[in-house]
Each structure stands twice: as C-alpha cells, then as structure tokens.
Scaffold this active site. Sequence first.
Site, PDB file in Angstrom:
ATOM      1  N   ASN A 200     -13.815  23.218  -6.524  1.00 58.07           N
ATOM      2  CA  ASN A 200     -15.090  23.634  -7.114  1.00 58.07           C
ATOM      3  C   ASN A 200     -16.287  23.133  -6.313  1.00 58.07           C
ATOM      4  OD1 ASN A 200     -15.686  20.969  -7.974  1.00 58.07           O
ATOM      5  ND2 ASN A 200     -14.528  21.286  -9.852  1.00 58.07           N
TER       6      ASN A 200
ATOM      7  N   ARG B 164      15.636 -12.590   0.572  1.00 55.32           N
ATOM      8  CA  ARG B 164      15.689 -11.140   0.829  1.00 55.32           C
ATOM      9  C   ARG B 164      17.128 -10.714   1.112  1.00 55.32           C
ATOM     10  NH1 ARG B 164      14.180  -9.823   7.139  1.00 55.32           N
ATOM     11  NH2 ARG B 164      14.677 -11.879   7.958  1.00 55.32           N
TER      12      ARG B 164
ATOM     13  N   GLU C 132       2.667   2.798   1.836  1.00 57.13           N
ATOM     14  CA  GLU C 132       2.937   1.933   0.682  1.00 57.13           C
ATOM     15  C   GLU C 132       2.358   2.511  -0.604  1.00 57.13           C
ATOM     16  OE1 GLU C 132       1.348   0.927   3.437  1.00 57.13           O
ATOM     17  OE2 GLU C 132       2.906  -0.225   4.473  1.00 57.13           O
TER      18      GLU C 132
ATOM     19  N   HIS D  88       9.021 -11.355   2.927  1.00 55.04           N
ATOM     20  CA  HIS D  88       8.085 -12.032   3.815  1.00 55.04           C
ATOM     21  C   HIS D  88       6.935 -12.569   2.969  1.00 55.04           C
ATOM     22  CE1 HIS D  88      10.664  -9.701   6.360  1.00 55.04           C
ATOM     23  NE2 HIS D  88      10.124 -10.161   7.480  1.00 55.04           N
TER      24      HIS D  88
END
Lengths: 521, 521
Positions: free
Chosen positions: A44, A214, A268, A317
């Site tokens: 628009n 991890r 991300e 990390h």
Amino acid sequence: PALFDYRVWVIASDGDMMEGVGSEASSLAGHLRLGALNVLYDANHISIDGSTDLAFSEDVAARFAAYGWHVQTVEDGNDLDALHLAIEAAAAERTRPSFIRVHTVIGFGSPKKAGTAKAHGEPLGAEAARATKRALGWPEEAEFLIPDEAREAFAAARKRCEPHHAEWRRRHDEWAAAHPELAAELARRARLELPAGWQERLPVFPAGASLATRAASGKTINAIAPAIPELLGGSADLAESNQTTIEGGGDFEAATPAGRNMRYGVREHAMGAIMNGLALSGLRPFGGTFLIFSDYMRPSIRLAALMRQPVIYVFTHDSIFLGEDGPTHEPIEHLPALRAIPNLVVLRPADANETAAAWRVALERTDGPTALALTRQKLPTLAEAVERAATGVARGGYVLADAEGGTPQLLLLATGSEVHVTLAAQKLLAGEGIRARVVSLPSFELFARQPPEYRDSVLPPTVERRLALEAASPFGWDRWVGPSGLVHGIARFGESGKYEDLAVHFGFTAGNVAAMARKLL
Amino acid sequence: PALFDYRVWVIASDGDMMEGVGSEASSLAGHLRLGALNVLYDANHISIDGSTDLAFSEDVAARFAAYGWHVQTVEDGNDLDALHLAIEAAAAERTRPSFIRVHTVIGFGSPKKAGTAKAHGEPLGAEAARATKRALGWPEEAEFLIPDEAREAFAAARKRCEPHHAEWRRRHDEWAAAHPELAAELARRARLELPAGWQERLPVFPAGASLATRAASGKTINAIAPAIPELLGGSADLAESNQTTIEGGGDFEAATPAGRNMRYGVREHAMGAIMNGLALSGLRPFGGTFLIFSDYMRPSIRLAALMRQPVIYVFTHDSIFLGEDGPTHEPIEHLPALRAIPNLVVLRPADANETAAAWRVALERTDGPTALALTRQKLPTLAEAVERAATGVARGGYVLADAEGGTPQLLLLATGSEVHVTLAAQKLLAGEGIRARVVSLPSFELFARQPPEYRDSVLPPTVERRLALEAASPFGWDRWVGPSGLVHGIARFGESGKYEDLAVHFGFTAGNVAAMARKLL
C-alpha cells in the site's frame, strides 16, 4: 491425495518487507522450494512515517524472484477477479513458494485519509469513519454490520466446503483404521505428549570422563532422537560446533523433506522465527548457534515465550572460555539478558549429567521455550552429579558438595564451567579448616519456583557469606547472594586468549576464589 | 574537487549475504543512492557447515540489482585484470552503490582444503600450510615472508600516491586559511568536543506542566540541535511517535544529503549498525524506535559499546503504559537486558527536566553509547526535580523527595513514570505518620559508579526497608533493595488496555504501593 496437504498463506506489509528477518526467512524458503507457502504482499506504499518513498524504493518482486520464488503482481487489490486468478496460480505452483504483490490503497474509501499514513498510525475517528461509510455506500450509523450479501456468501461457502470436510474426515478415519499405530502416534503428538519411556534413553555419563557440555548435549540428542520422531534439529551454520546434528537423520532439503536436520544458514533470527512455526505445527524443534548470537534472535525467543511454545535453543560457546575468537564472540551480558525474559527457562549445566538433565527439563516443558548454555571447553564429569543432577537440575539449584565437619561458614554458588572452579576452591578452603558448601545453580527460574523451604535448605538464610561465580555479567545475581556476599563475574567485555590464560586474567581460578572467600569471612 | 570525497569499500562474505542486517542496510543504501559505497562480495560458496548449496541458493547479484545497486560479476577472483576493471567501474559509478560479486576459491592453493569448509572453520595446520606453499611456488619454510616483488609494488604505490596526498594537504590548508572558522569547526568535531556553551540551550521545564518524557526529549533535541550541527537524527519509521525529528533539519535523502533526519524505514537493526558507522565518522547520531524493538538491534548496540562509540538510542513507549498495543509491543525484560550490556548507559528519566538532564549525560559521553527509555504517556513536571535533576541524573540516582520529620523508615525507589506513583504513595504514608524517602534512580550504571559515600547518602545502609517500583521485569533490582526489601515489577508479559486500567491491574497505584510499604514495616 495426502492426508495433510494444507497450504500456508501469509499477509505481509511494507514493513515486513523491510525487516531483515523476513529477508532471511524468504531466502531460505526459496532455497527449500516450499511450494505450500504463499505470501500476499499488501503493497500500500505507506508506513507509519508516510510514503514508502521515504526509505523503501527497491523492486520487491524482483528480490523475491532472486530468492527463487514464483512471483506475480496484482495491479489493483480491489480487482477481485485478478486477485482470485493470482491466488489460484499461487496455489497451483507446488515447487516454489509464491509471492503475490498486491497494490492496494490504505484506508480505501476514506475521503481524507485514504492513501495516507494517518490511516496506518491512528484510528479513523468518528467523523472520518462516517465519511468513509458514506463514500463506500455503507449505512452510516452501523457500528458492526454484516450485510446479508456477506452472510449469504459465507453460508454458501460453508455449504460448499462441508462435503470436503466430511470427505477428509472419512479418509482420515479410514487411514486411522488401517494404521492404528500411526493414528495413535498422530494423536500423541497433537497432545504434545512425549513417547512413553523416552527418559530411559537419557544417557548417564560415568564420573571422571572429560567432555564439553556441548558434546554431552550432542550425545544426549542422539540418544533420545530415535525415540522422539518429532524432535527436529538444526543450526545456524554451526552444526558441528553446536553438536546439534541428529546422526543419520538426514538434512531437511527440498529433495529430502523427511530429513531431521534443518540447515538454517547464517540466519539466527529466521531460525528462531521458523522454530516458532515448527513448534506451532506440533514438532519439537531445537536449533543451535553460539550464545553470543542469541542477540540476533531475541525477538523470536520472546515470541516463543509469549506464545508458550516449547522451542529449545542450544547456545554453545557460552563464555569467554571459548578463547581466541575474542570479545565479538564472547558472551557477557547474554545470560542475564535471557534470564530476564518471562517464561523462558535458561539452563547452564555444569557437566555431562547436568546437561542430560537439562535436556529432560527442556523436553518436558510444553508451555514455553528453554535455552541451554553450553561450553566449548572440556569439563570433567563430576562424581557428585552422577546421581544428584537429575533431580537437582529440575529444581534449578542444589547442594552439589556440602561442607564437611559441620554447618557451612560460606556458600559458593556457580553455574556451568565455573562450578568446577568453586569445587577446587572448596578443597583449598577445607585444607585451611574453612567449611564451604558448593551450590550448583543451573537455572535461576526453576530455582525461584521452588518452595521457600527447599530454597532455604540449599541457601540457608543464616549463612550470609556467599560468593557467586559466573563468567558473565554479574547483573541479577544479587538476589541469591545478598548484601553480605560477593558476585565475581565479568562486568566488561572479554579478551582474546587461550582459555586457561583468560581464567587467570579474569580471576576464575581456585586460588583467587579461595582468596576472595577468605576476605568475605 | 571536494575536500572529502572518499569511497567506502566493504569486503563481505557469503554469511554476510545471509544475515538480515545486511539485507536491511543494502536496501536502504540503494534507496539513498550511496554512490561512494562499494561492496566486494567474496563468493566462495563455502560457509562453516559446508557448501552454501546446503542453505543458500538465491541469486545474490539479482537481489542487489533489485535494491537499485550497480552490479557486476567477476568470474574468477584470481583474474586481477578483471577485478581491476570491475573496481574501476565501481568507483566511477557515483549515483548508485556498487556490488561486485567475485567468485573465489576458499583456501586457494591448498591441495586438500581448497574449496572446502575446512579452510573456513579451522587453521590449515603446519603440514597443509607447507603443502599449500609448495603448490603456490612459495618458499616452504618461510613463516612471514614479504617477497621483494610485493615490497617493490607497495613502494611504487607509495611514490605514486605521495603527490596526491601532498596536493590534498595543500588544498586543505588553502581551504583552512580561507575559512578559519570552518577549519576550527572541523578540528573541534574531530576531537569529539561539543561546541562551547551548548548546555545553555538545554531547556528548563516549569513545574506542573504535563508532558510525556518522549515529548520533553523532542523539545530538548530541538533546543540543542541548532548549536550542535553534527547531531544527526532519525527513526526506524516512528519519527512522530519517538519525537526524534530535528525540525527544519530536512530529511537525509539522495537529493538532500545535508538533511539532518535519517529515514531508516522499518529496519531497527540496520539503524543501529548505520549509527555505528556515522559515529565512527565523527557525527553524533541518535535514532528512535519503541523500547520493545531494542531487541532487534542488540548486536549493533553491543558493538557501539565495544567500540566505545557515543551513539544515542531514543527508546520510547517504554512500558506497559503504552496501553492498547498489548504484549507484543509492551517491553518487560528490555530495561534489565540493556542494563546488562557493559559500557552502555541506560537512562529512564522521571519527568521533563530529568529528560533534559539525560540528554546532557548522553551528549557528554564520548566513550560509549547511551539508551534513553521514555514514556508515551504524559507525566507532570515535578517541582522537586526542577533544580535537582541536572546533578541528580548525572549521578544516576538522588533523593527526589525526602521524608519529613526525621530519618526515613523506608526508601521508595523508582525510575521513570513510576517515580510519580511513589511520590503519591509517600504522601499517603506521611498521612499515617510513616516517613518514606523517594529516590529517583534513572541510571543503575551511573549510580553504581558513584563513590560509596554518595550512594550511602542516597540509600542509607541502616534503612533496610526498601521498596522498588518499576513497570518492567524486576530482574537486577535486588542490588539496590536487598533481602529485607521488595521489588514490585512485572515478571510476566503485559496486557492490552487503557494505561490507567493497566496501572490498577498490575498494582502500580499509590494505594497499592502504600499497602506494600505498610507490610514491609
């Protein structure tokens, strides 16, 4: 035909076209050839500040063509025939996502505000609303009117669609009768229930082994993934670093839509947004990136929390101890910034068994997201945690190693890798006859939720000498430590270096913790 | 020729092409026709997880053409002649930004790692480094070698450029001699010094008037802007809501590059990144958006803090009291999340005079960014703050209204709009003979930096009954309140409603604060 062949329709604005998250997601949608995705772009030409000419003059249709989308333009959004044809063509295109740019007039029909920013940022107001109704041939005094014509059109649509719905139900029931196990599985997933007995697959790590949390997370994922088929992994181009790959699960790509690993690329924010959509459709998604990059996806994390979706973030990390990448990659404020989000559970496990327990908490949540903060560096698997982690982590905090020989004089509180430093400091202090208790506090939120009696049993109010250790901004720790205590964190940016050197530089050593503890007493 | 006609060269990666912030900034650069901007896109087809085929198959050159850029492709990055020609063509194009897609091979020359993700995520290692040198005809044992050929080429370049530099110096000195005032102005800006006496323009608002702190901010901006020509405004499509427009300053657009108002569009992340660049080039940029959208630009805020750049963020609509837009627009965790960032000063002024004082703090900072959190709703201008705000805000916290009739029994701490609620509660309590002191704490960071004597004079350690009030997540307040105190915040998401109704619903009324205070005593 397939039992599930629905299409997704998006109505997007000029602002949506400007935001980066839309660019990221649209690029990936083109790559993945999501033929069931269709976007109607309400062009628009107006945003809150005025005409889009102020800041936005790109060729949006050409951009979406560059992403690999099927692109159409409808010159006049009030030309319903043209719109209908475009929608049919979009629906028929099943190998690429479809983009329909529809030129429209904002506030259409309002004599004074049509085509202006006033129709975006504020209500029309009583007078302009009346003038608009007059211009559109609408009864001026009607406040909430459904004209007969519209009522009839909807009734006719319902009549037209009811046989389709009945036919789908018939096919579904036929399928369910032929495949009772699949039907039960579908019903289970719709209830957001995990398969019975899945917890038995959670690994128990023997004390003494050395592995990063991890890595423990990666092992946990792969131990449970075969039992939880709705678990869908992925990473924003850091799969190996995040250890998020479901081994043997294959990639989710255009040619392999049954793949269990999403390749989000260096996107991300889109990863966060897409995981929200996956969770809303009944899957259990998790996605990895470095903790520092959680900043890129905060708006999506917040929406998961607000929408109560059980998305899982694997943030590895998780401190300056990632080392050589330096301050641009070293999280400092990210743990407190995540802890501040309502309905997000943040977990920073101290070793492999706490990590498995953290995964259990994350998967058992059905009403909100969970963020796991995991180390890059190796950590010993703690004998103290082998049996205690499962219940301790679920409660957010627990006594990991109590003082020997009487009531503690001092509490040492820590999370993640810093728990090991406090354990070593506890030993040093014990050698000097100082009784310190080590408390592992993997989750502020879960601990805060415990009954006061439990919290007081872990952090006895009478023991006011408390030292908290976390390689992150100390912001928010005072709640657990109080005015007679001390928080040793990092209230500045990190440095590049070997992690052992950084530990000395920033005072995260047993010797320094023992020295601070002595001063406190 | 102009004295300043430098070009900006960017070397960007595949990852940069995927991140949304690059899309936002590139769209705006095309719109603004930034002819001096040139991007070399190192298209090596590899990111950390492997081939970009995994997640990124768009036509990047076509996308940049859609943004309105001048686009070229160099098929082989080692074809120096082709590269040279493309760079010359880019430099010659002065009406559009230039994009050169350069196809390259990552780890070129390495027999085993060239063209693979291994050349991205990890060092080559001694053996592969030797093999690469061998393949490239480079002395194998050299650790840091500058070949004579390169040394000579650089020496020749220096010789070739020295006369240009001398010529520029001559022109500069000629200009400085002809325009001593302009030259002094240029030198002043290079020193990041504000013009002498600018503070005298800071407005003093009379007590009693009712205006939102965003409105006070707008008035402050326009009072000082004429005296500080390097002040450059802007907003992410919320200029009127944020009240960030420099009146009469004109828009910065392609045809009006002297304009003082940036139109960032709905692109918060790019706004943050662009302000970093503006600050690095010696300007004093500020940019507005709603506080909730600070999440979109956190990575850029962090970089400003890390690079010590004095960027100013004007975050309006700073609490649930923005009202009807509901929880997606109501900030909750954003104040603590910003307070956790090292080297960022967050200021939440309580009225118009505190707002002017906050702007003074922000402008006098030269070594880091400042975030202002400002209300949408109107607030009375406080008689108590007219004289005290200037020094009080600069110290981060101060006694706004002390208890009458003796030592306070209770401290009431608040920021922003909630200061007014505590003042009303103080009066209610005084009517019951309860002596409460009201402390305005606009900036945790500035207050934490004060000498302990000052902090103790504001928050006397002997007064342990403390009640903090802030319409935000209570996370981080314990530091000032302690275990005998109470923090009344909002540890959940907001609701849509009239702000007066929300105040009652969430307990931000004088009556409720007085009741909580009574309980504390």
